[in-house]
Design a protein around this motif. Structure first.
Motif, PDB file in Angstrom:
ATOM      1  N   ARG A 114       8.517   0.785   3.511  1.00 40.16           N
ATOM      2  CA  ARG A 114       9.353   0.518   2.559  1.00 40.16           C
ATOM      3  C   ARG A 114       9.809   1.657   1.855  1.00 40.16           C
ATOM      4  N   GLY A 115       9.325   2.815   2.152  1.00 38.81           N
ATOM      5  CA  GLY A 115       9.718   3.995   1.536  1.00 38.81           C
ATOM      6  C   GLY A 115       8.990   5.129   2.262  1.00 38.81           C
ATOM      7  N   ARG A 116       9.485   6.288   2.112  1.00 33.75           N
ATOM      8  CA  ARG A 116       9.015   7.512   2.680  1.00 33.75           C
ATOM      9  C   ARG A 116       9.501   8.759   1.951  1.00 33.75           C
ATOM     10  N   GLY A 117       8.472   9.603   1.555  1.00 36.26           N
ATOM     11  CA  GLY A 117       8.650  10.794   0.891  1.00 36.26           C
ATOM     12  C   GLY A 117       9.167  11.956   1.660  1.00 36.26           C
ATOM     13  N   ASN A 118       9.308  13.163   1.074  1.00 35.83           N
ATOM     14  CA  ASN A 118       9.746  14.377   1.524  1.00 35.83           C
ATOM     15  C   ASN A 118       8.554  14.952   2.614  1.00 35.83           C
ATOM     16  N   PHE A 119       8.098  14.269   3.522  1.00 37.06           N
ATOM     17  CA  PHE A 119       6.759  15.143   4.449  1.00 37.06           C
ATOM     18  C   PHE A 119       7.511  14.955   5.579  1.00 37.06           C
ATOM     19  N   PRO A 120       6.879  16.050   6.691  1.00 32.26           N
ATOM     20  CA  PRO A 120       7.462  16.073   7.990  1.00 32.26           C
ATOM     21  C   PRO A 120       6.661  14.848   8.536  1.00 32.26           C
ATOM     22  N   ASP A 121       7.298  15.005  10.089  1.00 31.88           N
ATOM     23  CA  ASP A 121       7.024  13.924  10.988  1.00 31.88           C
ATOM     24  C   ASP A 121       5.584  14.061  11.487  1.00 31.88           C
ATOM     25  N   ARG A 122       4.785  14.991  11.259  1.00 32.86           N
ATOM     26  CA  ARG A 122       3.497  15.038  11.391  1.00 32.86           C
ATOM     27  C   ARG A 122       2.692  13.937  10.616  1.00 32.86           C
ATOM     28  N   ARG A 174       0.597   3.338   8.940  1.00 33.86           N
ATOM     29  CA  ARG A 174       0.775   1.813   9.437  1.00 33.86           C
ATOM     30  C   ARG A 174      -0.086   0.881   8.518  1.00 33.86           C
ATOM     31  N   GLN A 175       0.485  -0.347   8.581  1.00 32.61           N
ATOM     32  CA  GLN A 175      -0.468  -1.346   7.641  1.00 32.61           C
ATOM     33  C   GLN A 175      -0.517  -2.466   8.744  1.00 32.61           C
ATOM     34  N   PHE A 176      -1.871  -2.827   8.591  1.00 36.41           N
ATOM     35  CA  PHE A 176      -2.408  -3.814   9.499  1.00 36.41           C
ATOM     36  C   PHE A 176      -2.321  -5.456   8.854  1.00 36.41           C
ATOM     37  N   PRO A 177      -2.225  -6.314   9.709  1.00 31.80           N
ATOM     38  CA  PRO A 177      -2.147  -7.843   9.266  1.00 31.80           C
ATOM     39  C   PRO A 177      -3.039  -8.143   7.913  1.00 31.80           C
ATOM     40  N   ASN A 178      -4.260  -7.318   7.849  1.00 34.07           N
ATOM     41  CA  ASN A 178      -4.939  -7.625   6.796  1.00 34.07           C
ATOM     42  C   ASN A 178      -4.510  -6.873   5.493  1.00 34.07           C
ATOM     43  N   TYR A 179      -3.503  -6.035   5.573  1.00 37.35           N
ATOM     44  CA  TYR A 179      -3.040  -5.299   4.780  1.00 37.35           C
ATOM     45  C   TYR A 179      -3.792  -4.066   4.591  1.00 37.35           C
ATOM     46  N   SER A 180      -4.710  -3.734   5.310  1.00 36.29           N
ATOM     47  CA  SER A 180      -5.240  -2.356   5.133  1.00 36.29           C
ATOM     48  C   SER A 180      -4.139  -1.262   5.997  1.00 36.29           C
ATOM     49  N   SER A 181      -4.703  -0.110   5.624  1.00 34.01           N
ATOM     50  CA  SER A 181      -3.708   0.598   5.865  1.00 34.01           C
ATOM     51  C   SER A 181      -4.256   2.207   6.652  1.00 34.01           C
ATOM     52  N   GLN A 226       5.333   4.217   1.595  1.00 38.82           N
ATOM     53  CA  GLN A 226       4.764   2.964   0.954  1.00 38.82           C
ATOM     54  C   GLN A 226       4.990   1.875   2.023  1.00 38.82           C
ATOM     55  N   TYR A 227       3.937   0.908   2.098  1.00 36.35           N
ATOM     56  CA  TYR A 227       4.175  -0.124   3.269  1.00 36.35           C
ATOM     57  C   TYR A 227       3.982  -1.429   2.333  1.00 36.35           C
ATOM     58  N   TYR A 228       4.873  -2.575   2.873  1.00 34.37           N
ATOM     59  CA  TYR A 228       4.700  -3.819   2.280  1.00 34.37           C
ATOM     60  C   TYR A 228       4.764  -4.945   3.450  1.00 34.37           C
ATOM     61  N   VAL A 276       0.899  -1.247   0.009  1.00 32.91           N
ATOM     62  CA  VAL A 276      -0.032  -0.153   0.061  1.00 32.91           C
ATOM     63  C   VAL A 276       1.098   1.326  -0.047  1.00 32.91           C
ATOM     64  N   SER A 277       0.447   2.164  -0.831  1.00 33.95           N
ATOM     65  CA  SER A 277       1.346   3.307  -1.105  1.00 33.95           C
ATOM     66  C   SER A 277       0.125   4.453  -0.720  1.00 33.95           C
ATOM     67  N   TRP A 278       0.743   5.603  -0.168  1.00 37.62           N
ATOM     68  CA  TRP A 278       0.095   6.911   0.161  1.00 37.62           C
ATOM     69  C   TRP A 278       0.544   8.049  -0.917  1.00 37.62           C
ATOM     70  N   TYR A 279      -0.311   8.826  -1.439  1.00 39.98           N
ATOM     71  CA  TYR A 279       0.147   9.872  -2.275  1.00 39.98           C
ATOM     72  C   TYR A 279      -0.722  11.097  -1.558  1.00 39.98           C
ATOM     73  N   GLN A 280       0.014  12.471  -1.995  1.00 39.18           N
ATOM     74  CA  GLN A 280      -0.837  13.551  -1.545  1.00 39.18           C
ATOM     75  C   GLN A 280      -1.044  14.290  -3.094  1.00 39.18           C
ATOM     76  N   GLN A 281      -2.174  14.723  -3.412  1.00 38.31           N
ATOM     77  CA  GLN A 281      -2.429  15.676  -4.460  1.00 38.31           C
ATOM     78  C   GLN A 281      -2.893  16.851  -4.261  1.00 38.31           C
ATOM     79  N   VAL A 282      -2.193  17.874  -4.264  1.00 40.36           N
ATOM     80  CA  VAL A 282      -2.656  19.486  -3.952  1.00 40.36           C
ATOM     81  C   VAL A 282      -3.110  19.581  -5.398  1.00 40.36           C
TER      82      VAL A 282
END
Lengths: 113, 112
Positions: free
Chosen positions: A55-63, A67-74, A48-50, A32-38
């Motif tokens: 498995r990857g983090r973009g240039n966003f603040p710590d705010r 997380r990803q759960f055992p059923n792969y939802s996020s 990105q979570y796997y 599962v990956s997350w994207y922000q579209q302004v």
């Protein structure tokens, strides 16, 4: 078959509040990956979570956290909301971690007042 | 720093003609490129991809061309159909990674 589902579809928050966005991937997809579209921009990679691991983090603040759960939802969490966090948040899933062929949900539109 | 650029925010093409959407990139680490299509109120949908070992990839009416020396790729749609009217995003990644860098999109309008 159900596609990627996201909730809520729309929400309004005020500055300083916290928000949690949820995503259910396509059945069988483990990444599962997350994207922000302004408005007026292309989607920008957040996380990105796997297999429940980041498995990857973009240039966003710590705010921003996720997380990803055992059923792969996020979940994507954003603390101390700023006006600039107003955007469409897109979740995407894929079968494997190393692929650009992502299946996107319709997004959660966040407005921060 | 915009690493993937789509300099044409919009394009209008007549039905049946060719649509050519362009994309430029600056990061030399990018070697995997994709096009996504987005309709209003829907998430982006994967359309076609190309890796840097190729200079052309076809899928039905859609062809992507890659010019590595110019750091330029283009999407050709032939023939264009009204249902192709959407926003098209170019995206790039190092390797086959999922961390995509998107351009700002080109709105294609196919007219009758």
């Amino acid at each position: 078959d159900a596609g990627v589902t996201q909730s809520p579809t729309h929400l309004i928050k005020t500055r300083g509040q916290h928000v949690t966005l949820r995503c259910s991937p396509i059945s069988g997809h483990k990444s599962v990956s997350w994207y922000q579209q302004v408005l007026g921009q292309g989607p920008q990679f957040i996380f990105q979570y796997y297999e429940k691991e980041e498995r990857g983090r973009g240039n966003f603040p710590d705010r921003f956290s996720a997380r990803q759960f055992p059923n792969y939802s996020s979940e994507l969490n954003v603390n101390a909301l700023l006006l600039g966090d107003s955007a469409l948040y897109l979740c995407a899933s894929s079968l494997v971690v190393l692929t650009g062929e992502l299946f996107f949900g319709e997004g959660s539109r966040l407005t921060v007042l | 720093d915009q690493q993937v650029k789509q300099n044409s925010p919009s394009l209008s093409v007549q039905e049946g003609r060719i649509s050519i959407l362009n994309c430029d990139y600056t990061n030399s680490m990018f070697d995997y490129f994709l096009w996504y299509k987005k309709y209003p109120a829907e998430g982006p949908t994967f359309l076609i991809s190309i890796s840097s070992i190729k200079d052309k990839n076809e899928d039905g009416r859609f062809t992507v061309f890659l010019n590595k020396s110019a750091k330029h790729l283009s999407l050709h749609i032939v023939p264009s159909q009204p249902g192709d009217s959407a926003v098209y995003f170019c995206a790039a990644a190092p390797g086959t990674a999922s961390k995509l860098t998107f351009g700002t999109g080109t709105r294609l309008q196919v007219t009758l």
